[in-house]
Design an enzyme around this catalytic site. Structure first.
Site, PDB file in Angstrom:
ATOM      1  N   LYS A   1      43.213  84.141  29.291  1.00 14.82           N
ATOM      2  CA  LYS A   1      44.653  84.197  29.039  1.00 14.82           C
ATOM      3  C   LYS A   1      44.841  85.055  27.788  1.00 14.82           C
ATOM      4  CE  LYS A   1      48.836  81.451  28.955  1.00 14.82           C
ATOM      5  NZ  LYS A   1      49.494  82.072  27.822  1.00 14.82           N
TER       6      LYS A   1
ATOM      7  N   GLU B   1      49.058  92.337  30.814  1.00 20.10           N
ATOM      8  CA  GLU B   1      49.334  92.010  29.425  1.00 20.10           C
ATOM      9  C   GLU B   1      49.026  93.198  28.528  1.00 20.10           C
ATOM     10  OE1 GLU B   1      50.504  88.971  29.404  1.00 20.10           O
ATOM     11  OE2 GLU B   1      50.326  88.164  27.375  1.00 20.10           O
TER      12      GLU B   1
ATOM     13  N   LYS C   1      43.601  80.384  38.807  1.00 25.13           N
ATOM     14  CA  LYS C   1      44.495  80.725  39.917  1.00 25.13           C
ATOM     15  C   LYS C   1      43.796  80.469  41.245  1.00 25.13           C
ATOM     16  CE  LYS C   1      46.356  84.594  37.227  1.00 25.13           C
ATOM     17  NZ  LYS C   1      46.473  86.055  37.077  1.00 25.13           N
TER      18      LYS C   1
ATOM     19  N   LYS D   1      44.876  75.627  28.062  1.00 26.32           N
ATOM     20  CA  LYS D   1      45.083  76.123  26.703  1.00 26.32           C
ATOM     21  C   LYS D   1      43.992  75.608  25.763  1.00 26.32           C
ATOM     22  CE  LYS D   1      49.023  77.456  25.374  1.00 26.32           C
ATOM     23  NZ  LYS D   1      50.063  78.358  25.191  1.00 26.32           N
TER      24      LYS D   1
ATOM     25  N   CYS E   1      44.754  75.469 -18.600  1.00 26.35           N
ATOM     26  CA  CYS E   1      43.839  74.760 -17.709  1.00 26.35           C
ATOM     27  C   CYS E   1      44.165  73.266 -17.797  1.00 26.35           C
ATOM     28  CB  CYS E   1      42.426  75.034 -18.217  1.00 26.35           C
ATOM     29  SG  CYS E   1      41.124  74.281 -17.262  1.00 26.35           S
TER      30      CYS E   1
ATOM     31  N   CYS F   1      35.055  75.211 -21.833  1.00 23.22           N
ATOM     32  CA  CYS F   1      35.904  74.443 -20.914  1.00 23.22           C
ATOM     33  C   CYS F   1      35.038  73.499 -20.083  1.00 23.22           C
ATOM     34  CB  CYS F   1      36.688  75.391 -19.997  1.00 23.22           C
ATOM     35  SG  CYS F   1      37.350  74.587 -18.540  1.00 23.22           S
TER      36      CYS F   1
HETATM   37  S1  IVH Z   1      49.344  85.177  35.527  1.00 22.18           S
HETATM   38  C1  IVH Z   1      53.045  83.874  37.828  1.00 22.18           C
HETATM   39  N1  IVH Z   1      47.225  85.849  34.168  1.00 22.18           N
HETATM   40  O1  IVH Z   1      50.634  84.115  30.120  1.00 22.18           O
HETATM   41  C2  IVH Z   1      51.836  83.987  37.011  1.00 22.18           C
HETATM   42  N2  IVH Z   1      49.227  85.457  32.967  1.00 22.18           N
HETATM   43  O2  IVH Z   1      52.491  81.669  30.015  1.00 22.18           O
HETATM   44  C3  IVH Z   1      51.911  85.097  36.082  1.00 22.18           C
HETATM   45  N3  IVH Z   1      49.035  85.815  30.561  1.00 22.18           N
HETATM   46  O3  IVH Z   1      53.686  85.417  31.176  1.00 22.18           O
HETATM   47  C4  IVH Z   1      50.988  85.021  34.987  1.00 22.18           C
HETATM   48  N4  IVH Z   1      46.927  86.401  30.556  1.00 22.18           N
HETATM   49  O4  IVH Z   1      52.150  86.922  29.834  1.00 22.18           O
HETATM   50  C5  IVH Z   1      48.521  85.517  34.105  1.00 22.18           C
HETATM   51  N5  IVH Z   1      45.269  86.497  33.108  1.00 22.18           N
HETATM   52  C6  IVH Z   1      46.558  86.172  33.038  1.00 22.18           C
HETATM   53  C7  IVH Z   1      47.261  86.140  31.832  1.00 22.18           C
HETATM   54  C8  IVH Z   1      48.603  85.769  31.835  1.00 22.18           C
HETATM   55  C9  IVH Z   1      47.987  86.207  29.821  1.00 22.18           C
HETATM   56  C10 IVH Z   1      50.374  85.488  30.047  1.00 22.18           C
HETATM   57  C11 IVH Z   1      51.479  86.158  30.779  1.00 22.18           C
HETATM   58  C12 IVH Z   1      52.365  85.067  31.256  1.00 22.18           C
HETATM   59  C13 IVH Z   1      52.008  83.954  30.327  1.00 22.18           C
HETATM   60  C14 IVH Z   1      52.264  82.622  30.946  1.00 22.18           C
END
Ligand code: IVH
Length: 718
Positions: A159, A216, A333, A357, A451, A475
């Site tokens: 991410k 991104e 995914k 996260k 100090c 000191c």
């Molecule tokens: S998929 C409908 N893949 O994370 C799904 N998003 O909070 C679309 N992001 O808006 C997102 N890396 O800006 C996807 N490998 C990745 C990602 C990614 C970063 C961001 C993206 C998205 C946000 C979601």
């Protein structure tokens, strides 16, 4: 939660809207992402549990995405909404998503089977009353009670912490670049994205009639640091983090500014295609994008079970800092595109994906006070006393603020809510204050003039210097720090003589300087602070043992300015005795490899002081007899080589590893450069060293290869 939940919902929506605007529209966030996410989660829980009290408005932040597009750019209506992702904050939440998904998949598949069976039955019925398949059992039934297996392929992607962007191509030509905006309408940033070297502007012959790629835009950490250095040099305010720099750089009115910022792009979604191939899986579609010249992250993995996905997430949570770009999680995914269709989306996020996260590395907490600590050289360092906060995997209660200018630049004040950052194994840092949470009437913090030690000695900042010093050698704080350093590991290594014991001894007037340690008598210590015979004997034995430490350790223990362990080892080896070093000329010292004029001058000045002569004489009289290093029996297999060590090794302390390199004629500097021969990597290494090594194509060795290198001087093949 105390208070009126309806009130709190209004309050939360307002707060979230405020911070959302700062983040999405102004590229100037005030709150760390983790704190923002908490607010949204709190609201989502309240909305879910009080739906009977008040209906959830359409525009609640729990139902919307991003921020309003800026009027500075022309609006772009997205072909399909650019959605957000639901988050899993830990492994349980990820497993929970897996369970829900498994049941949805069964539902979808049952429904499909039932539909197919019904169609077949209808066809059979049309043919005649007999025959036709038995449709019993193929119904849109609910999944059974209990766990349902999930046999899907998951595409796991990093991410990337950047700016979501959509690129549209017509007949291979880049015709539009857009930000996400509120998910439905984004900003037209075509001229800006054209300046990114990573983004193809012409896909060449055979490109589909229409193609939309989403991904991104991000800024490498190295480029972020360079941008901020340039801004600071120009007297401008630096950016907060790479993401916010990327957003700011991409949304420039002048594309030439964007072009100068080294922005990069990772593609993660083929959002639309006409007049081109079709795909069954997400992975196939990414491979296709790659074949067209789009950058696709190399760390994408397709995994067959949720267990593997969890292990993958765990891996990246640990290794996130090995990369030269920020990631804040792993996106998981479903790979099967037909199944994705069936699963569909909620108002803001698809059901077929989730963002795992990482634990936050930035949190807010209360800055209780700013205090000043005095080091052994007298340097007065301001530091933050914080309300304890769990961040980056540890509880942080104090954080250095470096010097007066840093406090002023960050304008942090006691009583402020501050952002604390701890990334990887880096020391915790106060990033800055949250202005909207500052208590009324607060004043900028002033560096104290004296100090806080009992002598209330003056604190002085010399003209043109950034550090402030306590200039009184007497000191008591300085004196204690010098003793603590003298006894520390890497110096005289006197076990049991830590901060607390040193303080007790100096406050009782038993010890004033290191030589006094060697005249301590058991009688004066017995009964002291409740010490019994065993404690006293242990301490005295540890002090006694330290008399025969190596000469290099004693040099380190003296705490001569600029003289670190590596240079101390070189000096000890070259001169062999304390007396020879004390009488050495600056030029003789300066010609030693790894010493140089600054260290040479510092050593010379230190030994020339009358107080040093007195200290050395008393140490000698007390029997301190540092051992000269034995001449190296090792072959100089590393002559002319430069080996950097990072992280901890099993078989060597850092000092031993460096000594082993020096023994073989090599050097072991603290940073990676073009001249580095190899980087030896142990546990919890410094990310920047690894990144630098990768950039410069320098071989990275594990401990086994290091041992081999020490023996043979040869680097492993490949
Ligand atoms: S998929 C409908 N893949 O994370 C799904 N998003 O909070 C679309 N992001 O808006 C997102 N890396 O800006 C996807 N490998 C990745 C990602 C990614 C970063 C961001 C993206 C998205 C946000 C979601």
């Amino acid at each position: 939660m105390a208070g009126d939940p309806v009130e709190r919902m209004y309050e939360l929506r307002e707060l979230i809207a405020h911070h959302g605007r700062l983040y999405h529209e102004l590229d100037a966030p005030e709150l760390p992402d983790a704190d923002y996410d908490r607010l949204v989660r709190e609201l989502a829980v309240l909305e879910a549990t009080h739906a009977d009290l008040v209906p959830v408005p359409e525009d609640s932040p729990t139902r919307t995405v991003g921020g309003a597009p800026s009027a500075a750019f022309a609006p772009v209506v997205h072909r399909f909404a650019m959605m957000s992702l639901d988050n899993a904050m830990d492994h349980d939440e990820l497993s929970g998503w897996g369970d829900r998904l498994a049941r949805s998949v069964v539902r979808v598949r049952n429904a499909a089977a039932a539909a197919a069976a019904a169609a077949a039955a209808a066809a059979a019925a049309a043919e005649g009353p007999e025959g036709g398949p038995d449709v019993e059992g193929a119904s849109a039934a609910e999944p059974p009670e209990g766990p349902v297996p999930l046999a899907e392929r998951f595409c796991c992607e990093l991410k990337i912490d950047g700016v979501a962007s959509a690129l549209t191509y017509e007949n291979g030509r880049l015709v539009q670049g857009a930000t996400r905006g509120d998910g439905r309408v984004g900003e037209n940033i075509t001229d800006n994205v054209r300046t990114l070297g990573d983004i193809p502007t012409d896909l060449g012959p055979g490109a589909p009639a229409l193609l939309e790629v989403r991904g991104e835009v991000y800024l490498p950490i190295s480029a972020f640091e360079a941008t901020n250095a340039a801004l600071l040099a120009a007297g401008q305010k630096p950016y907060v983090n790479p993401r916010n720099t990327a957003a700011g750089s991409l949304r420039q009115k002048d594309p030439a500014v964007t072009a100068g910022r080294q922005l990069r792009f990772w593609s993660y979604q083929l959002a639309a295609i006409e007049g081109g191939p079709t795909f069954d899986s997400h992975e196939q579609s990414l491979r296709y994008l790659e074949s067209l010249g789009f950058p696709v992250n190399p760390e994408i993995r397709v995994l067959g079970s949720l267990e593997e996905v969890l292990a993958h997430c765990r891996h990246w949570a640990e290794h996130r800092h090995d990369l030269d770009y920020d990631i804040d999680g792993v996106v998981v995914k479903i790979d099967d595109l037909a199944l994705r269709e069936e699963l569909g989306s909620t108002a803001r996020a698809p059901r077929w994906a989730i963002a795992f996260k990482f634990p936050p590395e930035e949190r807010t907490t209360l800055l209780r006070d700013i205090e000043v600590s005095i080091g052994r050289t007298g340097r007065a360092t301001p530091f933050a006393r914080l309300e304890p906060v769990f961040v980056g995997g540890v509880t942080v209660e104090t954080a250095t603020l470096h010097n007066e200018d840093q406090v002023a630049a960050k304008d942090v004040r006691p009583g402020d809510t501050v952002i604390v950052r701890r990334a990887g194994d880096v020391i915790p840092e106060v990033v800055g204050a949250v202005p909207s949470l500052r208590p009324p009437g607060s004043e900028p913090w002033q560096f104290p003039r004296v100090c806080s030690c009992p002598l209330a000695t003056a604190l002085v900042r010399a003209e043109g210097e950034s550090d402030t010093f306590c200039v009184e050698a007497e000191c008591p704080f300085q004196r204690d720090q010098r003793l603590i350093h003298f006894a520390s590991r890497g110096a005289m290594d006197i076990e049991g003589l830590g901060e607390r014991t040193v303080r007790l001894l100096t406050e009782a007037g038993l010890v004033r300087d290191p030589a006094d340690l060697y005249t301590l008598a058991a009688e004066s210590l017995l009964g002291f602070d409740g010490w019994g015979e065993i404690s006293v004997n242990n301490l005295l034995r540890a002090i006694e043992d330290s008399k025969a430490r190596l000469l290099a350790n004693l040099l380190v223990a003296f705490g001569v300015r600029h003289l670190g362990p590596a240079a101390a080892a070189v000096v000890a080896r070259a001169f062999g005795s304390l007396e020879a070093i004390a009488t050495a000329r600056v030029e003789e010292l300066a010609t030693l490899d790894g010493v140089g004029p600054v260290i040479a001058e510092a050593i010379h000045t230190w030994f020339a002081r009358p107080s040093t002569a007195d200290l050395v004489a008393r140490l000698r009289a007390a029997g301190v007899d540092p051992q000269a290093p034995v001449a190296s029996a090792e072959r100089p297999v590393l002559a002319g080589r430069s080996i950097v060590v990072t992280g901890s090794l099993d078989g060597y302390t850092r000092e031993q590893a460096e000594a082993a390199i020096l023994d073989r004629g090599g050097k072991s500097p603290g940073s990676v450069s073009k001249k580095t021969t190899a980087v030896v990597v142990g546990a919890e290494p410094g990310a920047s060293k690894i990144t630098k090594a990768a950039e410069l194509g320098i071989p990275v060795l594990d401990e086994v290869a290091f041992v081999q290198l020490l023996e043979t001087g040869e680097l492993p093949e490949g």
